[in-house]
Design an enzyme around this catalytic site. Structure first.
Site: not given
Length: 505
Positions: A196, A316
Site C-alpha cells: 500500500e 487485498e
C-alpha cells in the site's frame, strides 16, 4: 479526495485454546499437475511452468508483520491444521505479510501454543525458520505462497518503501535475501514488493525519492538477479493525476508508465479494494451503486487486464459484511473478478483479506475461535475459487441426478487431508444442465464407519453410513456451467472415496 486511513485492530494477545489439530500426512503433487513449477506471465494471464494458465485464489494470513513476528492463530491451533483447512475450502494461495523486523537477530517469535503436540516442530525456531516450515507444508499441500513486504517494522505501515530507520538499501537487501532463501522452491511464486504505497508516493513522476514505479523496478531487478524465476507483484499508489483511491489501489499510471524489469514476463500488478467497513468512498453513495462499480474498477486497475497489458491480482479485499452496502459491494466485486467456471484462469487473481478473524475492520474467513468458518463470507467467494489451479473450470465428475430435462448437476468428492484418526474432504457441485439450479443435494454412502464431525457451506443429515448434504442459503443458486462447493471434516480416516450423486432441485 480525502482518503480516510483505515485502522486494523490487531489482536496480539496469545490465548491458548485447546483445539484438536486437523493436521495430517500429505503427498506431494505430481510435477506436471496444474500450477506446478515457477510461473510467468503472458499478456493478462499467469502461466505455470508448462504454459498452462493459472488463477491465484487465496487468502492473507497475517502476523509476521506484527510484534508477534509469526502468523497469528498459533496460540490456538497447529499451523498445519490451518493450512489443511485453507486447502479444504478451495483456496490455493497464501499471501504472507511480513516486516523487516524478522531479519533482525534479536527478533523472537511469540504467542505460539506448543501444548498437546501443537506446532511441535516450530519450537526454538526464529521467524524466518518458521516461515520456512509454513512454506514447506503449504507446498506439500499443493498451495502456493506470495511473500508480502507489508511494513518496514512491526510499528505500522509506511507511505513510502523506506523510512529513516529502514532505508531503501535495507529494503532491497532483505528482498534479495528472501529471494535467495527460496530459490529452487517453487512454492514461493513471487514477492509483493511493498504494501500500500500512498501519498506522497507517485507513479511515473520521475522523482527518485517518491516515484514508486522506479523503486519497484530497482527492487524487482534486485530480486530477479538472485532468483530470476519469481513473479514481481507491484501494487498501485493512492493518487495519480489528481485522482485518489485506496492506498495501493490506484494503477491508473501503469498503462502509460509500465514497470519494466530485466527479466520479461515477471510483472503482476496488484490492487487493493475495500468496502465501507474500512472507509467511505464517493462511489458508495452514487445513486447507481452497485452498478457503477465495474467502471470504477476499470478506471483504477481493471483496464490493465481488459486491454491485455498485464495480469491483475487483487491482493487485498474484505469487509465485515455488516452493512447492506458492503454486501452489495462484495457481490459486485466477485462478479467483476469473473467466475472460474465460465472463464477458467482467464480471470483476475485474488487473495482475500483475511484468513485471520482479528482484522478489526474486516474480520476474516475464520470466526473468533480460529476454527469455525464464516460460511456466508466464504460462500461469496465460491464462484471465483480455483482449487489446485484448474485452468478451465472448478470440477467435474462424480454422479449425476435429475431435476427436469434441463436441470442437472454433477458432484466431485476429494479427500484433501487424512491423518488416520480423521480427515478433511471437499465436494464440488457443477451445474451440468442448460438452466440455473435453485438448489441441490449430494448423497453418498461410505464403506466404513466414517462420521461427519463438521461441515461448512452446506447442511447435512447422516444415517448410518449414508450422508445427504444440501446447499446453504447462499450457494444454492448455481448458473448453467457454474460451480459451488462445500467441505467437511470426518473421522476416522483411511476410508475409500465413495461414489456421489447430485440431484438438482
Amino acid at each position: 479526495m480525502f482518503l480516510l486511513r483505515r485502522f486494523r485492530s490487531w489482536l496480539c494477545v496469545a490465548v491458548a485454546v485447546l483445539l484438536l489439530p486437523l493436521a495430517g500426512v500429505h503427498t506431494a503433487r505430481a510435477a506436471d499437475a496444474p500450477g506446478a513449477g515457477y510461473w510467468h506471465t503472458s499478456g493478462r494471464q499467469i502461466l505455470d511452468a508448462a504454459g498452462q494458465p493459472v488463477r491465484i485464489a487465496g487468502v492473507n494470513w497475517f502476523g509476521f508483520e506484527t510484534a508477534n513476528y509469526v502468523v497469528h492463530g498459533l496460540w490456538s491451533r497447529d499451523y498445519k491444521s490451518m493450512i489443511d483447512q485453507m486447502r479444504s475450502l478451495g483456496y490455493n494461495t497464501i499471501r504472507l505479510p511480513y516486516s523487516d523486523d524478522i531479519f533482525k537477530t534479536s527478533t523472537v517469535p511469540n504467542s505460539i501454543d506448543f501444548s498437546s503436540g501443537k506446532n511441535a516442530d516450530l519450537q526454538g525456531l526464529n521467524s524466518l525458520q518458521i516461515m520456512d516450515r509454513i512454506v514447506a507444508y503449504a507446498g506439500q499441500d499443493g498451495l502456493k505462497v506470495i511473500l508480502d513486504r507489508h511494513r518496514p517494522d512491526a510499528g505500522g505501515q509506511s507511505a513510502l518503501w523506506y523510512t529513516a530507520a529502514v532505508p531503501e538499501s535495507t529494503w532491497i537487501a532483505n528482498l534479495r535475501s528472501l529471494a535467495a532463501r527460496y530459490a529452487g522452491q517453487s512454492t514461493v511464486i513471487g514477492i509483493d514488493l511493498h504494501n500500500e504505497p500512498h501519498d506522497p508516493a507517485c507513479w511515473g513522476c520521475g522523482d527518485i525519492s517518491v516515484d514508486w514505479r522506479l523503486a519497484a523496478e530497482r527492487a524487482g531487478d534486485a530480486v530477479l538477479s538472485v532468483n530470476p524465476d519469481l513473479l514481481i507483484f507491484v501494487e498501485g499508489v493512492q493518487t495519480y493525476a489528481g485522482v485518489s483511491g485506496w492506498w495501493g489501489g490506484n494503477l491508473m499510471g501503469a498503462g502509460q508508465y509500465p514497470v519494466e524489469l530485466s527479466v520479461p514476463g515477471r510483472v503482476v500488478y496488484s490492487a487493493h479494494d475495500y468496502a465501507t467497513s474500512v472507509a467511505q468512498q464517493s462511489w458508495f453513495s452514487d445513486p447507481t451503486f452497485p452498478a457503477n462499480m465495474p467502471a470504477v474498477w476499470d478506471k483504477y486497475w481493471g483496464y490493465l487486464f481488459r486491454q491485455n497489458l498485464a495480469p491483475v491480482w487483487v491482493g487485498e479485499f474484505g469487509t465485515t459484511l455488516a452493512s447492506t452496502v458492503d454486501q452489495k459491494w462484495l457481490a459486485a466485486l466477485v462478479g467483476y473478478l469473473r467466475p472460474t467456471s465460465t472463464y477458467g484462469a482467464d480471470s483476475f487473481s485474488w487473495t482475500f483479506w483475511s484468513w485471520n478473524p482479528n482484522s478489526g475492520d474486516t474480520g476474516g474467513i475464520l470466526k473468533d475461535d480460529w476454527l469455525t468458518v464464516d460460511t456466508v463470507k466464504d460462500g461469496y467467494l465460491a464462484g471465483v475459487k480455483a482449487p489446485l489451479f484448474p485452468s478451465t473450470g472448478t470440477g467435474t465428475g462424480g454422479g449425476t441426478g435429475g431435476g427436469g430435462s434441463t436441470a442437472s448437476c454433477a458432484a466431485a468428492y476429494t479427500v484433501t487431508s487424512d491423518w488416520g484418526s480423521g480427515f478433511n474432504a471437499a465436494v464440488t457441485v457443477t451445474n451440468t444442465g442448460a438452466s440455473a439450479l435453485k438448489s441441490w443435494q449430494v448423497k453418498w454412502t461410505w464403506g466404513g464407519t466414517q462420521q461427519i464431525t463438521n461441515m461448512w457451506n452446506a447442511t447435512y443429515t447422516q444415517s448410518g453410513a449414508s450422508v445427504t448434504a444440501v446447499n446453504a442459503d447462499h450457494n444454492g443458486s448455481v448458473g448453467a456451467g457454474a460451480s459451488a462447493g462445500f467441505g467437511f471434516g470426518g473421522a476416522p480416516g483411511g476410508g475409500a472415496v465413495p461414489s456421489v450423486t447430485c440431484t438438482a432441485m
